[in-house]
Enzyme design. Sequence first.
Site, short mmCIF file in Angstrom:
data_model
loop_
_atom_site.label_atom_id
_atom_site.label_comp_id
_atom_site.label_asym_id
_atom_site.label_seq_id
_atom_site.Cartn_x
_atom_site.Cartn_y
_atom_site.Cartn_z
N ASP A 143 -44.83 36.33 -22.02
CA ASP A 143 -44.19 35.27 -21.25
C ASP A 143 -42.86 35.78 -20.73
O ASP A 143 -42.38 36.85 -21.11
CB ASP A 143 -43.99 34.00 -22.11
N ASP A 180 -38.78 34.65 -19.81
CA ASP A 180 -37.67 33.71 -19.97
C ASP A 180 -36.57 34.05 -18.98
O ASP A 180 -36.40 35.22 -18.59
CB ASP A 180 -37.10 33.77 -21.39
N ASP A 205 -29.97 38.39 -30.97
CA ASP A 205 -30.20 39.00 -32.28
C ASP A 205 -30.14 40.53 -32.27
O ASP A 205 -29.33 41.12 -32.98
CB ASP A 205 -31.53 38.51 -32.88
#
Length: 457
Positions: free
Chosen positions: A72, A74, A148
Site C-alpha cells: 500500500d 501512504d 520509528d
Amino acid sequence: MITDTIKKFVGRLFAPTPKGPLRIGRDKHGIDRRNVSRHAIKVCEVLRQHGYEGYIVGGAVRDLIVGLEPKDFDVATNATPEQIRPLFRRARIIGRRFQLVHVVFGQEIIETSTFRAPASEDQETDEHGRILRDNVFGSQEEDAKRRDFTMNALYYDPHNEEVIDYHNGVADLKKRQVRIIGDPVKRYREDPVRMLRAVRFAAKLNGTIDPATRQPISTMAELIENVPASRLFDEMLKLLTCGHAMDCLRQLRADGLHNGLLPLLDVVLEQPGGEHFVELALERTDARVRAGKTISPSFLFAALLWQQVDVRWKQLRAQGEHTIPALSQAADSVLDEQTEKLAIQRRFSSDMREIWFMQPRFERRMGKTIFRMIEQPRFRAACDFLQLRAAAGEFDSVLAQWWMDLANADDVTRADMIEEVSRLPREAGDSAPAASAPRKRRRPRRSSPRGAAPSAE
C-alpha cells in the site's frame, strides 16, 4: 601547487556540516515512478495544487528502493485532516490516538497523515510510557524524527522524483540494517510494537538489527502485554505474511517476544512433529506471498494452532469422549487461551473451527457424505489443510490426494469419482461408519382381496 592542495584539503576538513536532509536523486535511489501508485501521486498533486506539501512515505518508499512491490501507499503532508478532507470527493477522517484521512479511489485507499511532532512531556501516556494520543502536528523534520526506524523516515516527492532523507535511511537500507531513531528504550516504551516491527523488517530484508536497537528488546519484551489485542493481531498477521514467517517466529522466541503474541508457541515447537508441521505451513505461505498469491488468515492460524488442538483432541478421545465432541472441546480450549492475548476475530475463529471439524470426515468416503462435504464453504481450505497433514505424516497421502483431486475436478468428474468409490469393497480403504443398529426386516404387506375396498385406518 602543493600549498593550494593543502588549503583545499584543510578547507574541506573544517567546512561547516551542511544542514538539512539529504536530497537523493533518481539516479541514486533507483525508484521508478511507473511503479508508484497513480492514486498516491494524485493525492500529492492535489495537495500541491492547493498550496500544501505532499510526499509518499514509509514502507512504500522503503520497498521501492530495495526492489519489492509495496502492499500500500501512504502520504504525509503539512495539511491538517480538516484541510485534507474537502479536497477529495471520497475522504474520511479516522482514528483517535492517531488521526488521519483515508482518501478512497475504488478499491485503493491512500492513507494521508499530517506531519507529527515528536513525543513531549505533556502527551497522554499510560503508566508504562505508551503514547495514548498522538495528534500534535509539526514540521517534516519533526515528523521524520518521530518515525520509528531510519528506513521508514524517507519522503519521496513524485513531482521532482527526489527522496528526502533526514536519518541516513537510504544508507541503512543499502546495508540491510534496521536502526531505530533516537533512544531505543524510550522509543520502545512509547510503542512496544516497534520491537516486533524491528524483527519483521530484518527478516523481510534478509538483514540485521543494529546492536544498539536490538540490545533492550529482551529486557523490555514484557511491555508487549500492554498493547491492545487488536493491534497485536494486526502485527501478527504482518509477521506471518511478510514472506519470511518462520525466521520471524524463531527470532521472536530468541528475543522473548513470543509470549505476548502466541503463548503456546514454545510448546508447539517443542512437541514431536510440532515444529515440522508449523514449518511446512509457513513455507507454503511464504511461497504464496513471494508468488503474489492471496493467503487466508484463517488457514494460517488454523495451521499454527493445530498441534495444540490435535494433542488435546487425542487426550479427550483417550478418556472416552466421542470424536466430534472431543474435537469441539479441544478447539474451544485452545481458542479461549489464545483470545486472551491475541484478538483473533470471530470470523477467522469460525473459519478455523470449520477447517478443523472437517478433518475427521475425510477419513471416510461415502456417497451422501461426500456430496455434503463438497457443499461446505471451507471445503477447499480443509482439503489444503489435509494436504499439509499428509505432508507431515499425520494422514494417508494417497487418500489425501484423492480428496484434492476431487476438489479440483468438475461436476461430471466428481460424480464419476464418487461412483467409483461407492463400488469399492469397504475394506479397500474406507473406514466403516460407526456401528449402527441391525436393520429390521420389514413385514410383508398383506394384500387385500380382489375388489375389496382398502381399510380406512
